[in-house]
Scaffold this motif. Structure first.
Motif, PDB file in Angstrom:
ATOM      1  N   GLN A  42      19.322  67.485  78.763  1.00  0.00           N
ATOM      2  CA  GLN A  42      19.260  66.769  77.383  1.00  0.00           C
ATOM      3  C   GLN A  42      20.356  66.207  77.043  1.00  0.00           C
ATOM      4  O   GLN A  42      20.735  65.229  76.430  1.00  0.00           O
ATOM      5  CB  GLN A  42      19.039  68.140  76.304  1.00  0.00           C
ATOM      6  CG  GLN A  42      18.648  67.454  75.060  1.00  0.00           C
ATOM      7  CD  GLN A  42      17.309  66.696  74.951  1.00  0.00           C
ATOM      8  OE1 GLN A  42      16.357  67.052  75.428  1.00  0.00           O
ATOM      9  NE2 GLN A  42      17.763  65.502  74.464  1.00  0.00           N
ATOM     10  N   ARG A  43      21.665  66.759  77.345  1.00  0.00           N
ATOM     11  CA  ARG A  43      22.955  65.817  76.865  1.00  0.00           C
ATOM     12  C   ARG A  43      23.088  64.463  77.840  1.00  0.00           C
ATOM     13  O   ARG A  43      23.459  63.683  77.170  1.00  0.00           O
ATOM     14  CB  ARG A  43      24.177  66.740  77.238  1.00  0.00           C
ATOM     15  CG  ARG A  43      24.132  68.097  76.440  1.00  0.00           C
ATOM     16  CD  ARG A  43      25.741  68.602  76.553  1.00  0.00           C
ATOM     17  NE  ARG A  43      25.935  69.117  78.129  1.00  0.00           N
ATOM     18  CZ  ARG A  43      25.579  70.301  78.370  1.00  0.00           C
ATOM     19  NH1 ARG A  43      25.198  71.347  77.422  1.00  0.00           N
ATOM     20  NH2 ARG A  43      25.754  70.985  79.663  1.00  0.00           N
ATOM     21  N   THR A  44      22.502  64.494  79.107  1.00  0.00           N
ATOM     22  CA  THR A  44      22.747  63.124  79.847  1.00  0.00           C
ATOM     23  C   THR A  44      21.934  62.290  78.947  1.00  0.00           C
ATOM     24  O   THR A  44      21.879  61.145  78.712  1.00  0.00           O
ATOM     25  CB  THR A  44      22.376  63.365  81.117  1.00  0.00           C
ATOM     26  OG1 THR A  44      23.202  64.466  81.780  1.00  0.00           O
ATOM     27  CG2 THR A  44      22.294  62.291  81.786  1.00  0.00           C
ATOM     28  N   GLN A  45      20.454  62.767  78.599  1.00  0.00           N
ATOM     29  CA  GLN A  45      19.655  61.939  77.790  1.00  0.00           C
ATOM     30  C   GLN A  45      20.220  61.428  76.624  1.00  0.00           C
ATOM     31  O   GLN A  45      19.803  60.094  76.117  1.00  0.00           O
ATOM     32  CB  GLN A  45      18.162  62.788  77.755  1.00  0.00           C
ATOM     33  CG  GLN A  45      17.119  61.911  77.201  1.00  0.00           C
ATOM     34  CD  GLN A  45      16.808  60.401  78.088  1.00  0.00           C
ATOM     35  OE1 GLN A  45      16.575  60.688  79.455  1.00  0.00           O
ATOM     36  NE2 GLN A  45      16.824  59.252  77.550  1.00  0.00           N
ATOM     37  N   ASP A  46      20.865  62.441  75.867  1.00  0.00           N
ATOM     38  CA  ASP A  46      21.358  62.074  74.560  1.00  0.00           C
ATOM     39  C   ASP A  46      22.442  60.736  74.747  1.00  0.00           C
ATOM     40  O   ASP A  46      22.367  59.928  73.887  1.00  0.00           O
ATOM     41  CB  ASP A  46      22.013  63.206  73.954  1.00  0.00           C
ATOM     42  CG  ASP A  46      20.899  64.059  73.507  1.00  0.00           C
ATOM     43  OD1 ASP A  46      19.747  63.854  73.302  1.00  0.00           O
ATOM     44  OD2 ASP A  46      21.278  65.452  73.222  1.00  0.00           O
ATOM     45  N   ARG A  47      23.242  60.830  75.829  1.00  0.00           N
ATOM     46  CA  ARG A  47      24.155  59.910  76.020  1.00  0.00           C
ATOM     47  C   ARG A  47      23.496  58.676  76.289  1.00  0.00           C
ATOM     48  O   ARG A  47      23.927  57.613  75.988  1.00  0.00           O
ATOM     49  CB  ARG A  47      25.025  60.351  77.087  1.00  0.00           C
ATOM     50  CG  ARG A  47      26.258  61.526  76.618  1.00  0.00           C
ATOM     51  CD  ARG A  47      27.354  61.556  77.875  1.00  0.00           C
ATOM     52  NE  ARG A  47      26.648  62.105  79.118  1.00  0.00           N
ATOM     53  CZ  ARG A  47      26.593  63.488  79.406  1.00  0.00           C
ATOM     54  NH1 ARG A  47      27.175  64.366  78.476  1.00  0.00           N
ATOM     55  NH2 ARG A  47      26.024  64.108  80.648  1.00  0.00           N
ATOM     56  N   ARG A  48      22.550  58.756  77.186  1.00  0.00           N
ATOM     57  CA  ARG A  48      21.815  57.608  77.472  1.00  0.00           C
ATOM     58  C   ARG A  48      21.343  56.871  76.403  1.00  0.00           C
ATOM     59  O   ARG A  48      21.275  55.555  75.939  1.00  0.00           O
ATOM     60  CB  ARG A  48      20.730  57.807  78.520  1.00  0.00           C
ATOM     61  CG  ARG A  48      21.480  57.893  79.848  1.00  0.00           C
ATOM     62  CD  ARG A  48      20.209  58.504  80.771  1.00  0.00           C
ATOM     63  NE  ARG A  48      20.680  58.681  82.238  1.00  0.00           N
ATOM     64  CZ  ARG A  48      20.083  59.221  83.232  1.00  0.00           C
ATOM     65  NH1 ARG A  48      18.710  59.570  82.959  1.00  0.00           N
ATOM     66  NH2 ARG A  48      20.586  59.347  84.265  1.00  0.00           N
ATOM     67  N   ASP A  49      20.632  57.602  75.364  1.00  0.00           N
ATOM     68  CA  ASP A  49      19.973  57.256  74.173  1.00  0.00           C
ATOM     69  C   ASP A  49      20.904  56.551  73.603  1.00  0.00           C
ATOM     70  O   ASP A  49      20.651  55.527  72.624  1.00  0.00           O
ATOM     71  CB  ASP A  49      19.175  58.295  73.572  1.00  0.00           C
ATOM     72  CG  ASP A  49      17.831  58.744  74.200  1.00  0.00           C
ATOM     73  OD1 ASP A  49      17.604  57.924  74.978  1.00  0.00           O
ATOM     74  OD2 ASP A  49      17.358  59.948  73.793  1.00  0.00           O
ATOM     75  N   GLN A  50      22.239  57.233  73.237  1.00  0.00           N
ATOM     76  CA  GLN A  50      23.162  56.890  72.241  1.00  0.00           C
ATOM     77  C   GLN A  50      23.732  55.219  72.781  1.00  0.00           C
ATOM     78  O   GLN A  50      24.034  54.372  72.126  1.00  0.00           O
ATOM     79  CB  GLN A  50      24.366  57.664  72.104  1.00  0.00           C
ATOM     80  CG  GLN A  50      25.403  57.140  70.997  1.00  0.00           C
ATOM     81  CD  GLN A  50      26.612  58.320  71.303  1.00  0.00           C
ATOM     82  OE1 GLN A  50      26.982  58.754  72.050  1.00  0.00           O
ATOM     83  NE2 GLN A  50      26.924  58.585  70.036  1.00  0.00           N
ATOM     84  N   LEU A  51      24.023  55.192  73.989  1.00  0.00           N
ATOM     85  CA  LEU A  51      24.519  53.970  74.685  1.00  0.00           C
ATOM     86  C   LEU A  51      23.134  52.852  74.431  1.00  0.00           C
ATOM     87  O   LEU A  51      23.470  51.742  73.961  1.00  0.00           O
ATOM     88  CB  LEU A  51      24.658  54.224  76.082  1.00  0.00           C
ATOM     89  CG  LEU A  51      24.948  53.005  76.971  1.00  0.00           C
ATOM     90  CD1 LEU A  51      26.174  52.172  76.306  1.00  0.00           C
ATOM     91  CD2 LEU A  51      25.226  53.086  78.358  1.00  0.00           C
ATOM     92  N   ARG A  52      22.133  53.073  74.565  1.00  0.00           N
ATOM     93  CA  ARG A  52      21.025  52.135  74.530  1.00  0.00           C
ATOM     94  C   ARG A  52      20.941  51.801  73.000  1.00  0.00           C
ATOM     95  O   ARG A  52      20.669  50.642  72.638  1.00  0.00           O
ATOM     96  CB  ARG A  52      19.619  52.735  74.857  1.00  0.00           C
ATOM     97  CG  ARG A  52      18.481  51.793  74.770  1.00  0.00           C
ATOM     98  CD  ARG A  52      17.041  52.470  75.304  1.00  0.00           C
ATOM     99  NE  ARG A  52      17.206  53.035  76.415  1.00  0.00           N
ATOM    100  CZ  ARG A  52      17.429  54.494  76.867  1.00  0.00           C
ATOM    101  NH1 ARG A  52      17.216  55.395  75.615  1.00  0.00           N
ATOM    102  NH2 ARG A  52      17.226  54.774  77.959  1.00  0.00           N
ATOM    103  N   ARG A  53      21.095  52.732  71.999  1.00  0.00           N
ATOM    104  CA  ARG A  53      21.320  52.419  70.668  1.00  0.00           C
ATOM    105  C   ARG A  53      22.431  51.324  70.348  1.00  0.00           C
ATOM    106  O   ARG A  53      22.163  50.485  69.371  1.00  0.00           O
ATOM    107  CB  ARG A  53      21.283  53.540  69.795  1.00  0.00           C
ATOM    108  CG  ARG A  53      19.969  54.311  69.657  1.00  0.00           C
ATOM    109  CD  ARG A  53      20.165  55.237  68.518  1.00  0.00           C
ATOM    110  NE  ARG A  53      20.926  56.470  68.642  1.00  0.00           N
ATOM    111  CZ  ARG A  53      20.610  57.325  69.120  1.00  0.00           C
ATOM    112  NH1 ARG A  53      19.590  57.797  69.971  1.00  0.00           N
ATOM    113  NH2 ARG A  53      21.601  58.427  69.374  1.00  0.00           N
ATOM    114  N   ARG A  54      23.416  51.593  70.965  1.00  0.00           N
ATOM    115  CA  ARG A  54      24.697  51.009  70.783  1.00  0.00           C
ATOM    116  C   ARG A  54      24.449  49.542  71.173  1.00  0.00           C
ATOM    117  O   ARG A  54      24.844  48.447  70.646  1.00  0.00           O
ATOM    118  CB  ARG A  54      25.963  51.570  71.231  1.00  0.00           C
ATOM    119  CG  ARG A  54      26.621  52.713  70.583  1.00  0.00           C
ATOM    120  CD  ARG A  54      27.699  53.440  71.339  1.00  0.00           C
ATOM    121  NE  ARG A  54      28.288  54.523  70.534  1.00  0.00           N
ATOM    122  CZ  ARG A  54      29.084  55.167  70.956  1.00  0.00           C
ATOM    123  NH1 ARG A  54      29.597  54.972  72.365  1.00  0.00           N
ATOM    124  NH2 ARG A  54      29.425  56.298  70.318  1.00  0.00           N
TER     125      ARG A  54
END
Length: 229
Positions: A42-54
């Protein structure tokens, strides 16, 4: 007598081997539990989602800035092209007008104007209707400026304008019936002036092409939207 035989000394048997207990292999550390694996994923996915949003935000900002820059460029280019067209002959343009108190608060009982002819400013509560007016029958400036606020085009001309030029103005008013006022006025710097709200076209003579373009550009563009005619 025979000598007695010596007894052969029996060799000492080797000591029995020492039995040692086999050493147990070190126990391998236990792996992450399923809950820990889930949290890590989940932490890995959150980091990916945050990067995608940025990245998405950065892309949108870039697109918006590019669009705004393009709009400003096109707007300035169109303004430059319009000015070049309007001033190709004897005409000049300016945006001189008297200040106003703002839409809805600029109706006064006795307006006065410093700009001649006026193209804006505080004005009377009523507006003039379209038509052709000699100096003696011309509506008050306060009425004409209110007409500009409604999006009318007012064309002012000096007294004694040549008959063929006067005919051009009356034909122009007839062709744009309901949107144009032609008004005789003395004391102007140039013989013919077309006005819209905060816009003026000052000409040494009647020039149809600039008048047509000025009309197309500014008719109906006053800050107060009403039915004209």
């Amino acid at each position: 007598m025979m000598a007695a035989k010596k007894k052969r000394k029996r060799p000492t048997p080797p000591p029995p081997p020492v039995r040692t207990r086999p050493t147990r292999a070190a126990t391998a550390p236990a792996g992450p539990t399923r809950r820990e694996q889930t949290r890590a994923a989940q932490r890995t996915q959150d980091r990916r989602d945050q990067l995608r949003r940025r990245l998405t935000t950065a892309a949108l900002v870039t697109v918006v800035l590019a669009a705004v820059s393009l709009y400003i460029f096109i707007d300035r280019r169109e303004a430059a092209d319009l000015r070049a067209f309007l001033t190709a002959g004897s005409c000049t343009v300016d945006t001189e007008s008297d200040p106003t108190a703002g839409p809805g608060a600029n109706h006064v009982a006795s307006p006065s104007f410093q700009v001649n002819p006026p193209a804006g400013g505080n004005h009377l509560a009523s507006a003039a209707r379209a038509g052709v007016f000699a100096a003696a029958a011309a509506p008050a400036d306060g009425l004409l400026v209110h007409s500009l606020e409604h999006g009318y085009i007012v064309i002012w001309h000096e007294p004694g304008l040549a008959s063929e030029q006067m005919s051009q103005l009356t034909e122009f008013e007839a062709a744009n019936d309901g949107d144009v006022l032609v008004v005789e006025r003395a004391g102007m710097r140039t013989p013919v002036v077309a006005t819209a709200w905060n816009q003026r076209l000052l000409c040494g003579q009647v020039e149809k092409a600039p008048l047509d373009r000025f009309f197309d550009e500014y008719v109906g563009k006053g800050p107060e939207k009403v039915a004209r005619g």
